[in-house]
Structures are given as structure tokens and as C-alpha cells.
Design a protein around this motif. Structure first.
Motif, mmCIF file in Angstrom:
data_model
loop_
_atom_site.group_PDB
_atom_site.id
_atom_site.type_symbol
_atom_site.label_atom_id
_atom_site.label_comp_id
_atom_site.label_asym_id
_atom_site.label_seq_id
_atom_site.Cartn_x
_atom_site.Cartn_y
_atom_site.Cartn_z
ATOM 1 N N LEU A 154 0.816 -1.207 0.000
ATOM 2 C CA LEU A 154 0.000 0.000 0.000
ATOM 3 C C LEU A 154 0.854 1.263 0.000
ATOM 4 N N ASP A 155 2.157 1.103 -0.150
ATOM 5 C CA ASP A 155 3.021 2.258 -0.350
ATOM 6 C C ASP A 155 3.023 2.600 -1.839
ATOM 7 N N GLU A 156 3.753 3.646 -2.223
ATOM 8 C CA GLU A 156 3.735 4.070 -3.620
ATOM 9 C C GLU A 156 4.231 2.976 -4.559
ATOM 10 N N SER A 157 5.315 2.304 -4.175
ATOM 11 C CA SER A 157 5.844 1.245 -5.034
ATOM 12 C C SER A 157 4.851 0.103 -5.191
ATOM 13 N N GLY A 158 4.208 -0.259 -4.090
ATOM 14 C CA GLY A 158 3.240 -1.352 -4.140
ATOM 15 C C GLY A 158 2.047 -1.019 -5.012
ATOM 16 N N ILE A 159 1.526 0.196 -4.857
ATOM 17 C CA ILE A 159 0.383 0.616 -5.679
ATOM 18 C C ILE A 159 0.788 0.670 -7.143
ATOM 19 N N TYR A 160 1.970 1.236 -7.397
ATOM 20 C CA TYR A 160 2.481 1.352 -8.764
ATOM 21 C C TYR A 160 2.613 -0.035 -9.409
ATOM 22 N N ASN A 161 3.232 -0.961 -8.717
ATOM 23 C CA ASN A 161 3.453 -2.299 -9.278
ATOM 24 C C ASN A 161 2.139 -3.027 -9.539
ATOM 25 N N GLN A 162 1.190 -2.872 -8.636
ATOM 26 C CA GLN A 162 -0.078 -3.578 -8.809
ATOM 27 C C GLN A 162 -0.925 -2.962 -9.922
ATOM 28 N N ILE A 163 -0.773 -1.662 -10.144
ATOM 29 C CA ILE A 163 -1.462 -1.057 -11.287
ATOM 30 C C ILE A 163 -0.854 -1.566 -12.590
ATOM 31 N N HIS A 164 0.465 -1.686 -12.640
ATOM 32 C CA HIS A 164 1.108 -2.242 -13.836
ATOM 33 C C HIS A 164 0.615 -3.660 -14.096
ATOM 34 N N LEU B 181 -2.240 -4.945 -13.139
ATOM 35 C CA LEU B 181 -3.634 -4.865 -13.566
ATOM 36 C C LEU B 181 -3.740 -4.388 -15.009
ATOM 37 N N ALA B 182 -2.959 -3.356 -15.350
ATOM 38 C CA ALA B 182 -2.987 -2.827 -16.714
ATOM 39 C C ALA B 182 -2.568 -3.900 -17.715
ATOM 40 N N SER B 183 -1.564 -4.674 -17.348
ATOM 41 C CA SER B 183 -1.109 -5.752 -18.228
ATOM 42 C C SER B 183 -2.196 -6.806 -18.415
ATOM 43 N N SER B 184 -2.948 -7.081 -17.348
ATOM 44 C CA SER B 184 -3.991 -8.117 -17.418
ATOM 45 C C SER B 184 -5.140 -7.728 -18.330
ATOM 46 N N VAL B 185 -5.312 -6.404 -18.542
ATOM 47 C CA VAL B 185 -6.384 -5.954 -19.441
ATOM 48 C C VAL B 185 -5.831 -5.556 -20.818
ATOM 49 N N GLY B 186 -4.562 -5.892 -21.065
ATOM 50 C CA GLY B 186 -3.970 -5.647 -22.366
ATOM 51 C C GLY B 186 -3.454 -4.243 -22.586
#
Length: 297
Positions: free
Chosen positions: A277-287, A289-294
Motif C-alpha cells: 500500500l506504499d507508492e511502489s506497491g500501488i504502482y506495481n499492482q497497477i502495472h 492490472l494494466a497488463s492483465s487488461v492488455g
């Protein structure tokens, strides 16, 4: 000072809640019930019945002790009691007894409650003023942490209205409460990399801003929901419920928050890092998620 009918009630948490100024400067408008949260809430309801505007300032985790009074005395009678929930989220070295993980869940279940979380220090006084002008019960949750600010002219606080900080064509981060500044920084980093990601400051968990948030669900390739509270039944669950009611697909929505387990002792920033839930964690999980939707940055 502005309203002599406004009183503050706490339960042996005067210093922890930083209420010494109220106690010392306005002793006739300050009450400490001792370690009896249930009485504090019932007392507040009684004061509200005779025209006072009580503010109950109690740690999130200890307000759980007064759940019956929240239901019977306040919610059922729709009384104008304002709840200030300190230590909402991760409290650090105080450990699992003090982490304020569950208030969004346990208060969201009660009819008549308005539930809010400021995204930063600019939101908090606006929410307190809004609550004190409401005709029913309202709660405001905030963490045990240094104040943070997202530089902007904040939108007025209106019932069930989120604040759109920036709209993104690729994806949206919906932040409920204290992690908003981190989400804003992550979105800026992603935009610098070529991914158009916007941020919504949700402000309300009940009623949620269905018009704004479901617009994001409909229009965005992904929606990341971030909150410093349990993901089980929390703000993210409210969004999923609203999307389901609107018959919208939800496979592109992810929820970040405190997992379904008790969190042990550590400094708040350490715990946020451990829970991604820090910036790196949020950033990595968005990447991810973005990858999972193409979507690629």
C-alpha cells in the motif's frame, strides 16, 4: 467556539485525540466518560435529543465497543451525532488491538449513517463542517500519521460527491481516505511513462458517488480502488455492489487494502510497504492490472 451547542465527548482518549485545547479552553463543551465507549455514544445521543451537536472522538478500533449504541441510540433514531474516528487504518507499534481496520465495514451496515474519509488535511475541516450541518449521524475517519496535502483548491464537500482530481483515459485510481497523496504520486509517475491514469478522491463510503465512480468503471480499461481499511466489506466492496446493481462488468476492477488477517506491530510506513500500500506497491499492482487488461505503458 462558533457554536456553544457543539460539544466534544471522548472516552479516556483526550491526549491521544489531541483534545487538550478543547478541554482547557472550553471546559463546558468537553466531556470525558472514562474507559466506557458505550456510555460515550449513548450520552451523545441523549445530548443530541435535546438540541446539542455532539462530536464523539474515539479511536476507530475502540468505537467497536459501542456498536449496540451506534445502532439503537444513534442510527435508529437518526440523531445528528458526529463521529471522529482517530487511528483509522494502521497505527504502527500499537499492533492488532489498535489498528483501525474495520470501521468502514461496521458503520456501513447501519442505515442513516453518512461515512467519510478525508484524502488529506484540506478535506478534514470541510468534512467536519459538513457533518455538523447534517441532520443525521456522520463519521469521519483519519489515520495516526503526519498530515499530508494534495495541492489544489479542494471542491466543496457535498453529500455523496467524490472529487475528480484528474480523469484518465487508460485507467482510474479511486482512493478512499488517507492514501490519496500516494495515489496522486503514482498516477503522476504513470503519466510520465505514457499511461494516462486519473485519480478520484472518493470522500464518501456511504453514500458513494455512483455517478462518478461507475462512469470510471464504464469508461476505463481498469479501475484500482485503494483504501487503508479492510478489503472485506469496505469501500471497495461498496463499489463492487454498486457496479453489480448497475449490471456492469467488474473483471477490470481491483481492490487494494488491508487483507483479511490481523496485522502485527511495525511502523505504519513499514506496514504499508508490507501490504503493498506504499507508492511502489500501488504502482506495481497497477502495472500488473494494466497488463492483465492488455494495456502497456
Amino acid at each position: 467556539k462558533r457554536d456553544p451547542k457543539s460539544v466534544v465527548i471522548t472516552a479516556a482518549m483526550c491526549e491521544g485525540n489531541k483534545l487538550q485545547k478543547v478541554r482547557d479552553e472550553l471546559p463546558g463543551q468537553f466531556f470525558d466518560t472514562g474507559i466506557c465507549e458505550s456510555h460515550a455514544v449513548a450520552f451523545a445521543a441523549g445530548l443530541a435529543k435535546v438540541g446539542a451537536r455532539p462530536i464523539v472522538a474515539i479511536y476507530s478500533t475502540f468505537l467497536q465497543r459501542s456498536y449496540d449504541q451506534l445502532f439503537q441510540e444513534v442510527a435508529l433514531q437518526n440523531l445528528p451525532v458526529t463521529f471522529c474516528l482517530d487511528r483509522a487504518g494502521l497505527t504502527g507499534p500499537d499492533g492488532p488491538t489498535h489498528h483501525g481496520c474495520f470501521d468502514t465495514v461496521y458503520m456501513r451496515a447501519l442505515p442513516n449513517f453518512v461515512i467519510m474519509a478525508p484524502g488529506d488535511e484540506l478535506d478534514l475541516p470541510l468534512m467536519l463542517d459538513f457533518a455538523l450541518q447534517s441532520n443525521g449521524p456522520a463519521s469521519v475517519r483519519y489515520p495516526k500519521a503526519k498530515v499530508e496535502r494534495v495541492e489544489r483548491t479542494p471542491a466543496p464537500v457535498e453529500l455523496g460527491q467524490a472529487e475528480v482530481l484528474e480523469w484518465g483515459h487508460d485507467g482510474m485510481i479511486v482512493a478512499y481516505g488517507s492514501l490519496l497523496p500516494r495515489c496522486v504520486n503514482v498516477a503522476a509517475r504513470l503519466r510520465n511513462e505514457g499511461m494516462d491514469v486519473g485519480v478520484i478522491n472518493a470522500r464518501f463510503a456511504k453514500p458513494i458517488d455512483t455517478a462518478t465512480i461507475l462512469r470510471a468503471v464504464e469508461q476505463s480499461s481498469f479501475v484500482m480502488i485503494v483504501e487503508e481499511g479492510t478489503v472485506q466489506g469496505g469501500f471497495g466492496s461498496a463499489v463492487l455492489e454498486a457496479a453489480n446493481d448497475a449490471r456492469l462488468p467488474t473483471a477490470h476492477i481491483r481492490r487494494l487494502g488491508i487483507p483479511d488477517r490481523f496485522i502485527e506491530h511495525a511502523e505504519r510506513d513499514e506496514l504499508l510497504t508490507d501490504l503493498a500500500l506504499d507508492e511502489s506497491g500501488i504502482y506495481n499492482q497497477i502495472h500488473e492490472l494494466a497488463s492483465s487488461v492488455g494495456l502497456e505503458a
